[in-house]
Design an enzyme around this catalytic site. Structure first.
Site, short mmCIF file in Angstrom:
data_model
loop_
_atom_site.label_atom_id
_atom_site.label_comp_id
_atom_site.label_asym_id
_atom_site.label_seq_id
_atom_site.Cartn_x
_atom_site.Cartn_y
_atom_site.Cartn_z
CE LYS A 191 0.15 1.72 4.47
NZ LYS A 191 1.34 1.17 4.78
CB THR A 248 -1.15 5.11 3.44
OG1 THR A 248 -1.19 4.26 4.84
CG2 THR A 248 0.32 5.47 3.28
#
Lengths: 340, 340
Positions: A191, A248
């Site tokens: 990610k 994020t």
């Protein structure tokens, strides 16, 4: 269980020590002088500015002392320092393999592409009684100030994780268990690469439409690699996958998104790295992920473009354009192939 | 195909007319006086402030004139006005069922819970030669200024969508096709409910960690309802599901997120509605979704909490707490059940 040792006094380790103050945590900093300074000031301005360390947190510069009475040992180093930390633990005369070890580190080892549980299995003399990964959408800054957060505790046997889950949960920090260790560790590493791409889009001045599309294709790309490696697709739709990817990619706290934003604004990787206090994990993970993709014969178009921008001076605007033009024309076909 | 009529001169219809300026679009406003004003000023300060309408866009107050030479008719009214618009078209003496109709409207009809394609099937005298839904992560403001955007064109036969896909795509507006009409229409409606929840979290001062967890559980909840109704789970992982959910939940342009943020900050729904220029679709969709959930025997914990906050004066902080405490403890179990 009532005492936890947190090894690694970076942002995340420090935030966890603050979170778990009722477990009277020890917090180990490998730099004994800095440990002394934090112990005195009750602050870690470098890693967690503005947060006061509660008196229940003991900051120590000696690792043997830090783990001495621990019922749970939590490892929170930067991912590239995990192997070194494990070796240090293994060399301790009184290292006990009956203490549960929780790794709170994300990222693949750059040279080997190995995940955290693999690195520990290689370095610790005996497998700990219980080894688990604690990861998910959890910026240190927010955890330290009690923002509601949900994370994943991953280990091969969910039943055996329950005591850890109960001990380490708080009213604002909810822990879910998952037995897909491979999927969880891969998702939270990958990610960061997509978050760099999201930051690049921000740096180019693109918008929320672009980010929604990038995250959709990014999650599909992560899932595709995971399936090829034997992980469960549901893990990627869960907190370690989708959850951490969203957090994020939208956060100003994210080092990976922030690095991407600077790259998108035209600053070179060399210059960004020179300015940064911390190195963004995703830079190294991009290379490791592409190597895994090669081995498992999977395409990672976003990771490839991030790689070419970071390491081959590709113009970020050209990269986004190439991603959009490359896109297959049907979601139906593409979802059968594992894209978009 | 080279001429498109856009019916409905709200934000989205106006942005689409700007986007497709090379197709010499007509843009119909049901309010003839407002159409006249927009035609003269070349601006729609109410719906798309700061954007100038290109001269290729003809703004009209007469619907028969607007569709007269159209090769494609695009319907872009607010979802609750779609039935009325369809009736108006059906009543036109020269309404032709050989012209492809594209609906660019999101949201379920509040009283019936019906999707856009269902409403049109009921109201148009004959099914149009081609009926498709154009939806996805596409804030009007960003589309109008050329931000890279990817959307979904949904219809039962993907092959027949290709000419539309080619005509309506631009260098910055990429169209993917999908034949899961039910899934696509449900996903883009339901996501507004989760976006309200994301806004409530923002209004309470929570952070990116909370949002990552909410979106993860929200997508699972949308997918669960979709599967129960016969949609494909992959659709929810695509642009109409995950993509639109992310874009809507992070954007300051989103009426649904913005409404949630005000609610989270303690302002009542009545007061928010009084102040708003536009009504947020998600308020009505919350009720429609819970009715569908009842019929299909599915639990929608987030939609239920949003409902209780909006319509039963539940304290938003208590609702988030109840959501977190309610959470099942294992992702494994929960993913088998379709949660978290």
């Amino acid at each position: 269980m009532n005492h936890v040792a947190v090894l690694g006094a970076g942002s995340w380790g420090t935030a966890l020590a603050v979170l778990w103050q009722e477990l009277r945590p020890t917090l180990w900093d490998h730099d004994a002088r800095r440990a002394e300074s934090i112990r005195r000031s009750r602050r870690s301005e470098r890693f967690l500015p503005g947060v006061a360390l509660p008196s229940a947190v003991s900051v120590l510069g000696d690792v043997a002392e830090a783990i001495q009475d621990a019922d749970i040992v939590v490892l929170a180093p930067p991912s590239q320092a995990l192997r070194q930390m494990a070796r240090q633990l293994a060399a301790l005369p009184d290292w006990r393999d009956d203490v549960p070890v929780v790794t709170a580190t994300k990222g693949l080892e750059v040279d080997s592409g190995k995940r955290t549980s693999q690195v520990l299995a290689e370095e610790l003399p005996q497998a700990p009684a219980l080894l688990a990964s604690l990861v998910g959408p959890s910026h240190a800054e927010e955890v330290a100030r009690g923002v509601p957060t949900s994370v994943v505790l991953a280990g091969p046997d969910v039943q055996r994780l329950q005591p850890l889950q109960e001990t380490l949960s708080t009213a604002t920090f909810r822990i879910y268990t998952n037995d897909d260790v491979l999927g969880v560790e891969l998702a939270v590493s990958m990610k960061n690469v997509i978050a760099i791409a999201a930051g690049i889009s921000d740096g180019l001045g693109f918008g929320d439409n672009t980010k929604g599309a990038l995250l959709t294709r990014g999650l599909a790309e992560m899932t595709r690699l995971g399936i090829a490696m034997g992980a469960r697709p549901e893990t990627f739709s869960g907190l370690a996958g989708l959850g951490d990817l969203v957090t994020t990619s939208i956060s100003r706290h994210s080092r990976n998104r922030n690095l991407g934003e600077q790259i998108g604004a035209g600053i070179s990787l060399r210059e960004v790295t020179r300015r940064a206090e911390h190195v963004a994990e995703g830079v190294r993970t991009t290379r490791a992920a592409l190597e895994l993709a090669r081995v498992h014969d999977v395409e990672l178009p976003i990771a490839q473009q991030v790689h070419d921008i970071l390491f081959a001076d590709k113009n970020p605007r050209d990269a986004i354009r190439d991603l959009m033009l490359r896109a297959p024309k049907s979601e139906v076909t593409s979802s059968q192939k594992g894209a978009p």
